[in-house]
Write a protein that holds these residues in place. Structure first.
Motif, PDB file in Angstrom:
ATOM      1  N   LEU A  56      66.931  65.532 109.016  1.00 34.86           N
ATOM      2  CA  LEU A  56      66.775  64.544 108.212  1.00 34.86           C
ATOM      3  C   LEU A  56      65.864  65.386 106.948  1.00 34.86           C
ATOM      4  O   LEU A  56      64.117  64.712 107.333  1.00 34.86           O
ATOM      5  N   GLY A  57      66.294  66.233 106.061  1.00 39.40           N
ATOM      6  CA  GLY A  57      64.852  66.682 105.785  1.00 39.40           C
ATOM      7  C   GLY A  57      63.948  67.695 106.206  1.00 39.40           C
ATOM      8  O   GLY A  57      63.746  68.686 106.318  1.00 39.40           O
ATOM      9  N   TRP A 142      56.615  65.465 102.749  1.00 41.66           N
ATOM     10  CA  TRP A 142      58.214  65.929 102.514  1.00 41.66           C
ATOM     11  C   TRP A 142      58.264  67.173 101.594  1.00 41.66           C
ATOM     12  O   TRP A 142      58.929  67.871 101.459  1.00 41.66           O
ATOM     13  N   SER A 143      57.102  67.700 101.038  1.00 40.45           N
ATOM     14  CA  SER A 143      56.358  68.740 100.593  1.00 40.45           C
ATOM     15  C   SER A 143      55.381  69.283 100.573  1.00 40.45           C
ATOM     16  O   SER A 143      54.792  68.327 100.451  1.00 40.45           O
ATOM     17  N   ALA A 152      59.145  55.057 106.755  1.00 42.52           N
ATOM     18  CA  ALA A 152      60.343  53.768 106.572  1.00 42.52           C
ATOM     19  C   ALA A 152      61.168  53.993 105.921  1.00 42.52           C
ATOM     20  O   ALA A 152      62.325  54.502 105.604  1.00 42.52           O
ATOM     21  N   GLY A 153      60.947  54.108 104.489  1.00 42.10           N
ATOM     22  CA  GLY A 153      61.705  54.674 102.957  1.00 42.10           C
ATOM     23  C   GLY A 153      62.002  56.326 103.080  1.00 42.10           C
ATOM     24  O   GLY A 153      63.176  56.181 103.039  1.00 42.10           O
ATOM     25  N   TYR A 154      61.298  56.968 103.807  1.00 39.12           N
ATOM     26  CA  TYR A 154      61.483  58.385 103.891  1.00 39.12           C
ATOM     27  C   TYR A 154      63.267  58.479 105.043  1.00 39.12           C
ATOM     28  O   TYR A 154      64.097  59.098 104.569  1.00 39.12           O
ATOM     29  N   ILE A 159      69.188  59.221 105.892  1.00 40.58           N
ATOM     30  CA  ILE A 159      70.398  58.816 107.133  1.00 40.58           C
ATOM     31  C   ILE A 159      70.983  58.446 106.101  1.00 40.58           C
ATOM     32  O   ILE A 159      71.962  58.499 106.393  1.00 40.58           O
ATOM     33  N   GLU A 160      71.055  57.210 105.073  1.00 45.23           N
ATOM     34  CA  GLU A 160      72.054  57.353 104.121  1.00 45.23           C
ATOM     35  C   GLU A 160      72.115  59.119 103.342  1.00 45.23           C
ATOM     36  O   GLU A 160      73.837  58.384 103.671  1.00 45.23           O
TER      37      GLU A 160
END
Length: 169
Positions: A56-57, A142-143, A152-154, A159-160
């Motif tokens: 997941l990233g 994320w970076s 939560a949004g990440y 997941i999408e």
């Protein structure tokens, strides 16, 4: 209140993510065993299997609810002599060959150099890997050059993307 909400929120987010990831593809985790000698005979470095996780990233989530920070990602391949213009290319090729020697299938994606994220430390207000608690909200960076975004949004976005990859991805 922040400390009490933090771990429950992160653990709840992880549990929810695992439920939504059911049936989604996982990638293998590996642990590097350095080059060594056995009875005087050299044994090349290898990457041994160490489980699997959803990628997941910047995060890896295992089915048993461990949260890991992504390290290097390689595709296992048979060792071949090649000329490289950069030392980094040579090192990546050596890792890919070590993964193949460790038993990973040709072309299989392997995560190496990952590290465990201490979710409880995050709940206490400490940062662990790319995770931190900000004003009681679990956040992820994320970076290294960006700020934090809500976890939560990440997770929703990642997941999408994992369940429905973009064309050509």
């Amino acid at each position: 209140m922040t400390d009490a909400a933090g771990p429950r929120d992160v653990h709840a987010l992880m549990a929810d993510a695992i439920g939504r990831l059911s049936g989604a593809p996982r990638e293998r985790l590996g642990a590097l065993e350095p080059e060594r000698r056995i009875l005087g005979i050299p044994r090349a470095a290898r990457i041994r299997p160490a489980g699997d996780a959803w990628h997941l990233g910047v995060l890896l989530l295992t089915p048993d609810m461990a949260l890991l920070e992504t390290g290097e990602i390689v595709r296992a391949r048979t060792e071949a002599r090649r000329g490289y213009t950069a030392e980094s290319q040579r090192q990546r090729a050596a890792l890919a060959a070590a993964a193949r020697r460790g038993g990973f299938a040709e072309g299989e994606t392997v995560h190496v150099g990952w590290s465990v994220i201490d979710v409880d430390a995050v709940a206490r207000g400490e940062a662990s890997g790319p995770l931190a608690l900000r004003d009681g909200v679990p956040m992820v960076r994320w970076s290294h050059s960006t700020g934090f975004v809500p976890l939560a949004g990440y997770l929703d976005e990642r997941i999408e993307l994992l369940r429905h990859p973009l064309p050509g991805a």
